[in-house]
Design an enzyme around this catalytic site. Structure first.
Site, mmCIF file in Angstrom:
data_model
loop_
_atom_site.group_PDB
_atom_site.id
_atom_site.type_symbol
_atom_site.label_atom_id
_atom_site.label_comp_id
_atom_site.label_asym_id
_atom_site.label_seq_id
_atom_site.Cartn_x
_atom_site.Cartn_y
_atom_site.Cartn_z
ATOM 1 N N SER A 91 0.761 -1.041 -0.118
ATOM 2 C CA SER A 91 -0.250 0.393 -0.181
ATOM 3 C C SER A 91 0.520 1.167 0.403
ATOM 4 O O SER A 91 1.853 1.158 0.267
ATOM 5 C CB SER A 91 -1.229 -0.163 1.265
ATOM 6 O OG SER A 91 -1.679 -0.925 1.132
ATOM 7 N N ASN A 92 0.370 2.792 -0.343
ATOM 8 C CA ASN A 92 0.615 3.716 0.084
ATOM 9 C C ASN A 92 0.014 4.593 0.475
ATOM 10 O O ASN A 92 -1.058 4.445 0.181
ATOM 11 C CB ASN A 92 1.067 4.440 -1.281
ATOM 12 C CG ASN A 92 1.839 3.412 -2.373
ATOM 13 O OD1 ASN A 92 2.961 3.422 -1.884
ATOM 14 N ND2 ASN A 92 1.107 3.472 -3.699
#
Length: 829
Positions: free
Chosen positions: A265-266
């Site tokens: 994820s970011n």
């Protein structure tokens, strides 16, 4: 007439919700649960565009009921498949040799999966956790949500016909219990620990003693049960097969690095110091599977006077996993903390199922598990458990841990005692500030394998790696590591402790809700930074100007090279914070900027080196000369993005995959990594590396063989097929470093990248403008439904293709004004 009926319906709901909006004390005198007078559970579901349900319940169980109903309506087959998994019944319905979808464990086969999950069920593990008082166990609210969810799922099954061809008429689609819902939550909790070692747990068996043959009854398990760890688990009578320390350390690094490519994820939070109005902003971009049981599902949940939250829930969950309310927004990223450790056992020479602790023998617990098998006799196998956890013969396909006559390895997974994630989610859902988010984490300690990034309407930011980890301090590792652990811990964070010493127990922090884990005071945490960002590297550079240090190695590393995705993200968000005056629109632009950090660093150098090749040819891996002159021009002209219209992106992608697979990281760049400049180093492509020309030649030959022009627009060959039509997809793979991460399946015979396995999933860009309603834009990349017959199977996927967002309808006026408004009152019958 239809218009009038619609207006009457909207008015009725408005009156209903206006009454419901009374404070909790008014709605439910004395704080009691508000139950319908007729008995049974009920909820109101208001559907708006793209099938997004806004669920209103008047109790925790009622809210769970509406959530279970609404999830079943769009995901019944995927949910039912997962419940088959946690009941240990996959072999019964699908055969022992087939592979599960990987959403609830790493099991290689259905039989291995069943042996593990049936063992958990037989041992009463989840029931015992449900019985523990909060905060160590789940709260009453969480248990009521789970009870209601099961009832809602079952009511939908009773009252509706399944149209999804994936399970219509299938015998394995059955009603569920609260225990099934809790067991699914437990499976998610142990994904990084026992769930990662299912094959090693179910295949581990003591070595046969040739003198007596008394262990022969344990016998080798057949292939499906052994999985990839079968060789590791076999052991030997001689005590041979001690794992090589360097090989094991390398396998451990690879195993935990795989977490980043398989799921990541970011997320970034911006403080009021960087925004146009002094309020916070949050952009969440989790990378999760596009198919199977680990998808997100979008909703809004409301209990008048108690709860009002919108966001994405992992399937099977009755709470919002990632989302926002009127005051706070949060997202998660997969963390680098190592969620397990090993204890090396010294065995009794006379009996390999007895181990010694401080010289005293302890007998392993024998857990015999029987699994029903389709078209065959039931299979019975034995697992072996210790005070530390199960004996394990290996982790993954590459990390062998042989059980010999002298040594075995037991796996400790503290999340096996953690059923608190739903309470953490409820704490977030009711938070009014980032301080409240932090308080929820401290009070519940329920997140197993993620970081948290949050922003609030007052302009505050938060990053914290508050996850449940084994309490492995660096001091404990120094004192208690075995010879193997002395190599694995520094390099990978995987501790291998001396299980024969009582003074090597993990202990307990005073502020921890559970023995053997770190308390909140030890968690890497950053508050009120101008930006707080994570892209699955360690906590070190949540803000490049305010590095976090001083945490134990088990949390992650410090001063080491960052991934290209982290480097690109930090460069982007630091520049955004520096510019200031940020709005939600800036977050939306960042999500689909589709900049390729690898391209910025390497494409120009690659084009120049390509142009300098003698005769414009390069030799392929098969030894054939390949004319690459056109490729030189395409790489030079490429815009360094992975937009669907980018020409040259596909060529660079195929070249870069080959180059990074063949050239070691320390030889890929001319300028090496520097801890003093971690965002900009390493850099300058080493085009003299032996694999450079070969990778280029092979990429060109591959595309030409598939009939794909070297300058083809990316979207013509990176797509998903929905309803028989191609839907172009922008974004790029992990190795390219793209924020909008997409991991597609390469199938050149059918047009190129024709499906996505994992990548951008539930996206949210959230801010505030001083009004009562948050300013939020959302997007569920793969859409709400897995049912190909649903109108919401691909509608948001087409939005994702066009880089368009959904305007969140959070406040009542926005919900009721939706042109797609559809109101359903659901109840038990």
């Amino acid at each position: 007439m239809r218009i009038r009926l619609r207006r009457l319906a909207v008015t009725a709901v408005a009156l209903f919700t206006a009454t419901a909006a009374l404070p909790a004390a008014a709605a439910a005198p004395g704080g009691r649960e508000d139950r319908p007078a007729h008995g049974g559970l009920s909820a109101v579901i208001r559907y708006t565009e793209y099938g997004i349900p806004h669920i209103v319940g008047h109790s925790w169980a009622g809210l769970g009921f509406g959530t279970g109903w609404a999830q079943a309506a769009e995901q019944v087959c995927v949910l039912a498949d997962g419940f088959v998994t946690v009941r240990g019944e996959r072999s019964r319905y699908f055969g022992p040799d087939a592979a599960p979808d990987g959403s609830l464990s790493s099991a290689a086969t259905n039989l291995s999966s069943d042996l593990y999950f049936r063992g958990v069920r037989d041992a009463g593990t989840v029931e015992k956790l449900l019985a523990r008082p909060a905060p160590e166990g789940p709260s009453r609210a969480s248990k009521e949500l789970m009870r209601g969810y099961a009832a809602g799922f079952n009511a939908w099954l009773r009252q509706n016909r399944i149209t999804d061809p994936g399970c219509a008429g299938a015998a394995w689609v059955r009603p569920v219990t609260t225990l099934d819902v809790a067991a699914r939550a437990h499976a998610l909790a142990v994904l990084g620990g026992q769930g990662r070692a299912v094959d090693g747990i179910t295949a581990a068996r003591p070595p046969v003693r040739p003198a007596t043959g008394s262990d022969a009854a344990s016998g080798p398990a057949p292939g499906p049960a052994s999985g990839s760890a079968s060789g590791a688990a076999s052991g030997s009578a001689s005590g041979a097969g001690v794992p090589d320390a360097e090989d094991t350390a390398r396998a451990a690094r690879d195993l935990f690095a795989a977490q980043e490519s398989g799921m990541g994820s970011n997320a970034v939070a911006f403080s009021g110091a960087t925004t146009a109005n002094g309020r916070g902003l949050l952009l969440g971009n989790p990378h999760y599977p596009w198919q199977g049981g680990r998808r997100f599902w979008q909703s809004q949940q409301t209990i008048p006077g108690r709860l009002n939250v919108a966001g994405g829930s992992l399937l099977g969950s009755a709470t919002v996993s990632i989302g926002h309310n009127a005051h706070v927004a949060w997202s998660h990223t997969v963390a680098t903390g190592v969620t397990l450790n090993l204890h090396q056992l010294a065995l009794d020479p006379a009996d390999p199922t007895v181990y010694l602790v401080d010289g005293r023998p302890e007998r392993m617990t024998k857990r015999t598990v029987t699994v029903a098998v389709r078209d065959g006799a039931p299979v019975t196998r034995t697992q072996w458990w210790t005070r530390y956890g199960p004996v394990v013969g290996g982790l993954g396909s590459g990390l062998s841990l042989p059980w010999t006559t002298t040594t075995a390895y037991a796996l400790n997974d503290p999340n096996a005692a953690n059923l608190r994630a739903s309470d953490t989610a409820l704490g977030f859902s009711t938070a009014r500030s980032t301080d409240d988010v932090l308080d929820a984490l401290r009070g519940t300690q329920g997140l197993p394998w993620v970081n948290t990034i949050a922003a609030d309407a007052a302009g505050h930011t938060l990053f914290t790696q508050s996850q449940v980890l084994p309490r492995i301090t660096d001091d404990l590792a120094r004192r208690c590591s075995t010879a193997l652990g002395k190599v694995t811990y520094p390099s990978s964070g995987v501790a291998v402790l001396d299980g024969s010493r009582g003074d090597c127990a993990l202990g307990r922090d005073a502020d921890a809700v559970q023995a053997g884990i770190f308390g909140p005071a030890r968690m890497p945490t950053l508050t009120d930074a101008p930006y707080a960002e994570n892209s699955n590297n360690s906590a070190w550079l949540a803000n490049a100007d305010r590095p976090l240090t001083g945490y134990e190695r088990v949390f992650g590393d410090i001063g080491t090279p960052r991934s290209l995705r982290t480097r690109g993200a930090l460069a982007d968000v630091a520049a955004m914070a520096g510019r200031g005056e940020l709005t939600v629109r800036d977050l939306q632009r960042q999500q689909f900027a589709n900049r390729v950090p690898a391209g910025d660093l390497a494409a120009a150098d690659a084009a120049r080196a390509c142009a300098g090749l003698p005769g414009g040819t390069a030799t392929s891996g098969t030894g054939d000369p390949v004319d690459v002159r056109e490729a030189c021009d395409v790489l030079a002209a490429w815009d360094r993005t992975v937009d669907t219209g980018s020409r040259g992106a596909l060529l660079f992608d195929r070249f870069w995959r080959r180059l990074t697979a063949s050239v070691p990281a320390d030889r890929l760049w001319k300028v090496p990594f520097s801890p003093a400049d971690p965002v900009r180093t390493p850099h300058t492509l080493n085009t003299a590396a032996p694999g450079f020309a070969t990778a280029l030649a092979d990429a060109v030959a591959e595309l030409r063989a598939a009939g794909i022009p070297l300058d083809a627009p990316l979207g013509a060959h990176q797509f998903v097929v929905r309803g028989g039509a191609r839907v172009p997809v922008s974004g790029g793979t992990e190795s390219l470093g793209v924020w909008n991460k997409i991991e597609p399946v390469w199938d050149p015979a059918r047009g190129g990248y024709r499906e996505v396995t994992t990548g951008s999933s539930y996206l949210q860009a959230v801010g505030w403008d001083g009004g009562r309603c948050p300013v939020a834009r959302t997007l569920l990349a793969y859409s709400q439904s897995s049912n190909p017959n649903s109108p919401h199977h691909a509608d948001q996927t087409r939005l994702f293709s066009g880089e368009r967002w959904v305007t969140s309808r959070f406040c009542e006026k926005d919900i009721l004004s939706s042109p797609a408004l559809r109101i359903v009152r659901v109840r038990e019958r």
